[in-house]
Design a protein around this motif. Structure first.
Motif, mmCIF file in Angstrom:
data_model
loop_
_atom_site.group_PDB
_atom_site.id
_atom_site.type_symbol
_atom_site.label_atom_id
_atom_site.label_comp_id
_atom_site.label_asym_id
_atom_site.label_seq_id
_atom_site.Cartn_x
_atom_site.Cartn_y
_atom_site.Cartn_z
ATOM 1 N N GLN A 139 44.728 39.396 45.718
ATOM 2 C CA GLN A 139 45.879 39.253 46.604
ATOM 3 C C GLN A 139 47.083 40.035 46.099
ATOM 4 O O GLN A 139 47.774 40.705 46.876
ATOM 5 N N LEU A 140 47.357 39.970 44.817
ATOM 6 C CA LEU A 140 48.500 40.692 44.263
ATOM 7 C C LEU A 140 48.281 42.202 44.333
ATOM 8 O O LEU A 140 49.215 42.965 44.612
ATOM 9 N N ALA A 141 47.047 42.641 44.092
ATOM 10 C CA ALA A 141 46.745 44.071 44.187
ATOM 11 C C ALA A 141 46.918 44.567 45.620
ATOM 12 O O ALA A 141 47.441 45.662 45.853
ATOM 13 N N GLN A 142 46.493 43.757 46.579
ATOM 14 C CA GLN A 142 46.620 44.138 47.983
ATOM 15 C C GLN A 142 48.082 44.165 48.424
ATOM 16 O O GLN A 142 48.473 44.972 49.269
ATOM 17 N N TYR A 143 48.884 43.291 47.841
ATOM 18 C CA TYR A 143 50.297 43.206 48.210
ATOM 19 C C TYR A 143 51.031 44.516 47.951
ATOM 20 O O TYR A 143 51.905 44.918 48.724
ATOM 21 N N VAL A 144 50.704 45.187 46.871
ATOM 22 C CA VAL A 144 51.404 46.426 46.518
ATOM 23 C C VAL A 144 50.577 47.676 46.848
ATOM 24 O O VAL A 144 50.992 48.782 46.537
ATOM 25 N N GLU A 145 49.427 47.480 47.501
ATOM 26 C CA GLU A 145 48.568 48.613 47.837
ATOM 27 C C GLU A 145 49.324 49.623 48.708
ATOM 28 O O GLU A 145 49.931 49.276 49.723
ATOM 29 N N GLY A 146 49.272 50.872 48.306
ATOM 30 C CA GLY A 146 49.919 51.927 49.074
ATOM 31 C C GLY A 146 51.374 52.145 48.742
ATOM 32 O O GLY A 146 51.992 53.091 49.226
#
Length: 262
Positions: A99-106
């Motif tokens: 979830q944390l990785a997806q939050y800052v993805e891109g």
């Protein structure tokens, strides 16, 4: 068993925000009093580290309030309880990591947090650790219960760095794992017996970098900590001590003393 508790956190002398987070929970169950504490040290710059550590704290708090009571309703054997807790925590750590990785993805940004979690139930303690926040037990001496998941600790294990040089090593803050910035999180788990009179300490690395184990023992020797006010005073004293020694990180610690009832 009952517990005396004290906590203290400080933004420190350099950072503008406090990216450490922690929570303390206690509940009366059919197996007696249960104590639960989680401490996280966030990283990622400005609000990102604060957000990461707070998100993990909220998730673990929700686990204690919803999932853990279900475990206690399903089983009463401590072995089975702790096995289910281990599986829950492993799953939670990896869901949060994604979830944390997806939050800052891109965004080109990174964020993450350490976690050290302590559950005490039926005279047993159970710990999960990711990163380099630590858990200690203090009785007749200081026992480090967790092992840092860090580059320096890895080099110590390989015989390339002496333990006495670790706190001054230029790469002392490089982690091998954290929640939010690892492909997969592989927590370390630890278990042991809670002996009456033992003091447990959870702390971020900023709390312990500039003080020795001897100083920890002198200030947090449980025989002299007869109440929560005294415990709090000692945590504040140690925090101000590490600030005077120019520690640059946030500083957080939770102390829990196990006391025999009756």
């Amino acid at each position: 068993m009952r517990y005396l508790m004290a906590d203290h956190t400080d933004v420190g002398i350099k950072k503008k925000t406090n990216q450490d987070s922690y929570m303390i929970k206690e509940a009366q169950t059919k197996l007696g009093r249960v104590f639960f504490c989680v401490l996280c040290d966030g990283m990622g710059g400005l609000a990102n580290g604060e957000l990461a550590s707070a998100a993990v704290i909220r998730a673990m708090e929700q686990w204690f309030e919803t999932d853990f009571p279900q475990i206690l309703r399903q089983v009463t054997d401590v072995e089975e309880i702790l096995e289910k807790v281990k599986n829950n925590w492993y799953g939670t750590a990896n869901v949060l990591n994604l979830q944390l990785a997806q939050y800052v993805e891109g965004t080109g940004k990174r964020m993450g947090t350490t976690i050290v979690a302590l559950l005490m139930i039926k005279n047993e303690y159970f710990i999960m650790n990711v990163g380099d926040s630590r858990a200690y037990a203090i009785s007749n001496q200081v026992y480090q219960l967790t092992k840092d998941q860090s580059l320096v600790q890895q080099q110590i294990d390989l015989g390339r760095v002496r333990p006495e040089d670790a706190e001054r090593h230029p790469q002392r803050n490089v982690l091998l794992q954290c929640i939010g910035a690892s492909e997969e999180v592989l927590p370390d788990f630890y278990r042991g017996t809670v002996l009456p009179g033992t003091l447990f300490l959870l702390c971020s690395d900023g709390f312990r970098h500039e003080i020795s184990e001897q100083e920890l023992f002198m200030q947090l020797n449980p025989s002299g900590l007869v109440n929560e006010e005294r415990m709090k005073e000692r945590l504040v004293y140690l925090t101000e001590l590490v600030k005077s020694r120019r520690e640059m990180d946030n500083i957080s610690a939770v102390a829990i003393k196990a006391v025999q009832e009756g």
